[in-house]
Design an enzyme around this catalytic site. Structure first.
Site, PDB file in Angstrom:
ATOM      1  N   SER A 178      36.299  30.528  51.357  1.00 29.14           N
ATOM      2  CA  SER A 178      37.056  30.771  52.582  1.00 29.14           C
ATOM      3  C   SER A 178      36.929  32.243  52.958  1.00 29.14           C
ATOM      4  O   SER A 178      36.692  33.096  52.094  1.00 29.14           O
ATOM      5  CB  SER A 178      38.533  30.424  52.362  1.00 29.14           C
ATOM      6  OG  SER A 178      39.349  30.932  53.400  1.00 29.14           O
ATOM      7  N   TYR A 212      46.392  30.408  47.811  1.00 28.98           N
ATOM      8  CA  TYR A 212      45.167  29.805  48.356  1.00 28.98           C
ATOM      9  C   TYR A 212      44.037  30.832  48.402  1.00 28.98           C
ATOM     10  O   TYR A 212      42.924  30.577  47.934  1.00 28.98           O
ATOM     11  CB  TYR A 212      45.441  29.262  49.765  1.00 28.98           C
ATOM     12  CG  TYR A 212      44.226  28.695  50.447  1.00 28.98           C
ATOM     13  CD1 TYR A 212      43.829  27.385  50.225  1.00 28.98           C
ATOM     14  CD2 TYR A 212      43.466  29.473  51.326  1.00 28.98           C
ATOM     15  CE1 TYR A 212      42.708  26.853  50.851  1.00 28.98           C
ATOM     16  CE2 TYR A 212      42.348  28.956  51.954  1.00 28.98           C
ATOM     17  CZ  TYR A 212      41.972  27.645  51.715  1.00 28.98           C
ATOM     18  OH  TYR A 212      40.860  27.134  52.335  1.00 28.98           O
TER      19      TYR A 212
END
Length: 248
Positions: A140, A154
């Site tokens: 990401s 995350y």
């Protein structure tokens, strides 16, 4: 060409759309996720798109690590060879640390890192035996720096995936096995459907088109869509925390 492609977390979001786009390219697909009913619907859709491909589906909870090895090996046996494995399954539960959401944060940490490690282990074991293969890890843009609140854990898991992949790339540098890490920017999917105001958000189809193109190039690290994330990731590396806080 990587003919036989395994995708985890394929029942929804980015995994599902990548499967659609690879089907359009004529690739055979090994798809797994927890929700087999969704995979059955997807399989029918993929075969309607391209009746000449093979589509194999299996139920898999990636947090059942023994099952990861079993399912990957079953796919390999049924297809004869796995040419590419896309470690895509993940989740985004969580909240600021110290606010009572340890279980949600722990679940994200296990799913996004420990279970991704299991997938990498299973895939690379097969690739080493074949002496061929392409491992793709889905990281990401949040891996570049720390993020706050719901993205805190995350982002940390995605930074770990990027680091793991880089070390693995060094391990396999003198082999025919390739390792690519994809860093998507803000792409609309089920994992973030409740998030309203996010800069540079693109729809799932547009985002996955950029992801698939980057995967096909087999580069080491890709930031997609290229605009603006190839530039933004450079800015993020030196940006003050006050600016980063506005992104999360």
């Amino acid at each position: 060409m990587r003919k036989n492609i395994l995708i985890t977390g394929a029942s929804s979001g980015l995994g599902r759309e990548m499967a659609v786009q690879f089907a359009q390219k004529g690739r055979n697909l090994a798809l797994c996720a927890r929700r087999i009913d969704r995979l059955e619907i997807l399989k029918a859709e993929l075969l309607a798109i391209n009746p000449s491909i093979s589509v194999i589906i299996k139920s898999l909870d990636v947090n059942d690590h023994d099952a990861v090895f079993t399912v990957f090996n079953e796919f390999k046996q049924e297809l004869g060879q796995l040419d590419r494995v896309i470690v895509n399954a993940g989740m985004g539960k969580g909240a600021s640390i110290g606010t009572g959401y340890f279980e949600a944060n722990k679940q994200t940490a296990i799913t996004n890192f420990v279970s991704a490690l299991a997938q990498c282990e299973a895939a690379v074991t097969i690739f080493r035996a074949q002496n061929a293969g392409h491992l793709v890890t889905i990281s990401s843009i949040s891996a570049v720096r720390g993020f706050r609140r719901a993205l805190n854990v995350y982002a940390a898991t995605k930074a770990a995936i990027t680091s793991l992949s880089e070390g693995l790339r060094m391990d396999l540098a003198k082999t025919p096995i390739k390792v690519s890490t994809i860093h998507p920017g803000f792409i609309r999917s089920e994992i973030n459907e409740k998030v309203k105001k996010v800069p540079f958000m693109v729809d799932t189809q547009t985002g996955c088109k950029a992801m698939v193109a980057a995967i096909e190039k087999e580069g080491a690290n890709s930031y997609v869509p290229t605009w603006p994330w190839a530039i933004m990731q450079l800015i993020m590396r030196v940006a003050p925390l006050s600016l980063l806080a506005k992104m999360s």
